[in-house]
Design an enzyme around this catalytic site. Structure first.
Site, short mmCIF file in Angstrom:
data_model
loop_
_atom_site.label_atom_id
_atom_site.label_comp_id
_atom_site.label_asym_id
_atom_site.label_seq_id
_atom_site.Cartn_x
_atom_site.Cartn_y
_atom_site.Cartn_z
CB CYS A 341 -0.93 -0.29 1.32
SG CYS A 341 -2.71 0.93 1.30
CG HIS A 425 -3.70 -3.55 3.27
ND1 HIS A 425 -2.69 -2.67 3.64
CD2 HIS A 425 -4.05 -2.06 2.81
CE1 HIS A 425 -2.54 -1.84 3.41
NE2 HIS A 425 -3.17 -1.24 3.95
#
Length: 502
Positions: A341, A425
């Site tokens: 991310c 994630h």
């Protein structure tokens, strides 16, 4: 059963999240249809529900304890700190803006109480019981007027309150008494009693104190939970990670092969979803540590640059500490680096950010052929796909949109040599993919490491949740707890004026 309960705490980190999860798992094993709830959560560890709503990871974990799918109703307000004085406000799973602490507590928060109570009421209409988690302490008297997570919810919904105290810190009796004494008579009437958490030793030595506490407050202690290692699953606060500690280590299990793998996680500012590395730490023979100095990368077989709520700030931090140069050396030497991310974004060529930091165009580390532009709309998704020949699932939470200009496709990102980047994630929780990735890391590092063929992260999580349920079942007064959930706080609980014992 039909009812509810608010689990409050004498302090932050008293154990509210895990106690709530434990009560939920105990109830569901009794055949009760139960759901978790937290009116307002402040956390950088969040999760995306199947309908695309962002909630705190603690409530997602508690939903798993209940064996139900998490929804935005379970955490209607999520605050994601962006610095010392401001947070992004996520309402019913969607971001609605940035507010300073003064602006939020100055009026916005109280306006949300109606929404919070409506969500709770909807859950109570669907489930037999709803176990609510408080935040911080209910005795934060400076915030009581605008409270939407502790006594504001208890009063609004008529819920009994169980106060959890961490005895391992010391001062638990004073904390219990002081918490109740600082509340108004109306709030005190809902505080049914106490639960001692993290006790070490012979419980009979504690019993005289519990008897005295009942004499002083007129309230029952509903249990004494023993100290157990490894119960801090899906912590809420990504701002307080102990650097250079054993925050996430699987040193107990010997490696399946001949070597161990060492993973260093750069503890960037405003680190978010550091739970991504839990699946690595659960693997036998993998040791995970959080680091903040370049020399700590020297013996690492894999370096993870995790998510962050401040990508540009994290980039500056890496440069100031010399970690940026250490990462560049690793990339040049063909030693594995994984960016997730925000960590993926800062590995790229440049970042154009007029949203999060408003810094404009900033050069990245240049380790991946990627350009990132921040958009006002947040991407919230639950993608699934394939990587390294294995199925993978994950979730996405980001404002930055990556334009991949080259390299080998990797999930929605890319890899160049041994530098990998993705917005996903939770991808390492996919067992087959995690093992394939670790085999790549081991080969690049020259380690004789073999991933265990039967490690199931989901099964390990279930074991942890069952252990939490066991703690409640074996060490709490479950008959009294059940009556409390069904019938509410006992009538006629005495009011304790502040300073009464003196």
């Amino acid at each position: 059963m039909s009812g509810g309960l608010l689990v409050a705490g004498t302090t932050s980190d008293a154990g509210k999240s895990v106690v709530t999860a434990g009560i939920c798992r105990w109830l569901v094993r009794q055949g009760v249809k139960v759901a978790p709830f937290k009116g307002q959560n402040m956390s950088l560890n969040s999760f995306v529900t199947r309908e695309g709503a962002e909630i705190g990871r603690a409530q997602a974990m508690q939903a798993q304890a209940c064996r139900v799918e998490p929804t935005a109703l379970m955490n209607p307000v999520l605050l994601k700190p962006g610095g010392e004085r401001s947070s992004q406000v996520v309402l019913l799973g969607k971001p609605v803006g940035e507010l300073s602490a003064r602006g939020y507590h100055g009026g916005r928060q109280q306006a949300l109480l109606g929404t919070v109570l409506e969500c709770l009421e909807e859950l109570r209409g669907t489930y037999d019981a709803v176990i609510c988690e408080g935040a911080g302490s209910p005795a934060e008297i400076n915030l009581r007027r605008t409270d939407i997570v502790n006594m504001g919810v208890a009063r609004g919904a008529g819920l009994p309150v169980l106060v959890v105290g961490d005895i391992d810190r010391g001062g638990v009796f004073a904390s219990f008494f002081g918490t109740v004494a600082l509340l108004s008579p109306e709030d005190q009437a809902l505080v049914a009693g106490f639960l001692v958490n993290k006790f070490r030793g012979d419980v009979t030595l504690l019993e005289p104190g519990l008897d005295m506490l009942r004499g002083l407050t007129g309230r029952h202690t509903y249990g004494v939970l023993p100290f157990r290692h490894g119960l801090g699953i899906d912590e809420e606060d990504g701002l307080r990670v102990s650097l250079r500690g054993t925050v996430r280590e699987s040193a107990v299990a010997p490696p399946h092969g001949e070597d161990v793998l060492r993973v260093a996680v750069c503890a960037v500012p405003l680190m978010s979803n550091f739970t991504d590395v839990d699946a690595l730490a659960a693997e036998p023979g993998v040791v995970v540590r959080f680091v903040d100095r370049p020399e700590e990368l020297a013996d690492a077989d894999l370096v993870v640059v995790p998510g962050t709520r401040g990508t540009v700030r994290a980039l500056q931090w890496l440069r100031e500490r010399g970690l940026a140069k250490a990462l560049a050396r690793r990339a040049a030497e063909g030693r594995p680096v994984l960016g997730i991310c925000g960590g993926f974004q800062l590995l790229g060529e440049h970042i154009e950010d007029d949203v999060e930091s408003r810094a404009g165009q900033v050069p990245g580390l240049g380790l991946l052929p990627v350009r990132v532009r921040f958009h006002p709309e947040k991407t919230l998704a639950r993608p699934a796909g394939e990587a390294l020949g294995e199925p993978v699932e994950g979730y996405e939470i980001h404002h930055g949109v990556a334009e991949v200009l080259g390299g080998t496709p990797f999930l929605d990102g890319c890899r160049t040599g041994q530098v990998w980047g993705t917005h996903w994630h939770g991808s390492l929780e996919s067992d087959g993919f995690r093992r394939a990735f670790l085999r790549e890391v081991a080969a690049a590092s020259g380690r004789r490491f073999v991933p265990a063929p039967d490690t199931s992260f989901a099964a390990l999580r279930e074991e942890q949740l069952d252990l939490l349920g066991d703690l409640i079942e074996h060490h709490a007064d479950t008959d009294a707890l059940r009556r409390l959930i069904e019938s509410g706080a006992p009538a006629g609980l005495p009011f304790i004026p502040p300073g009464a014992p003196a």
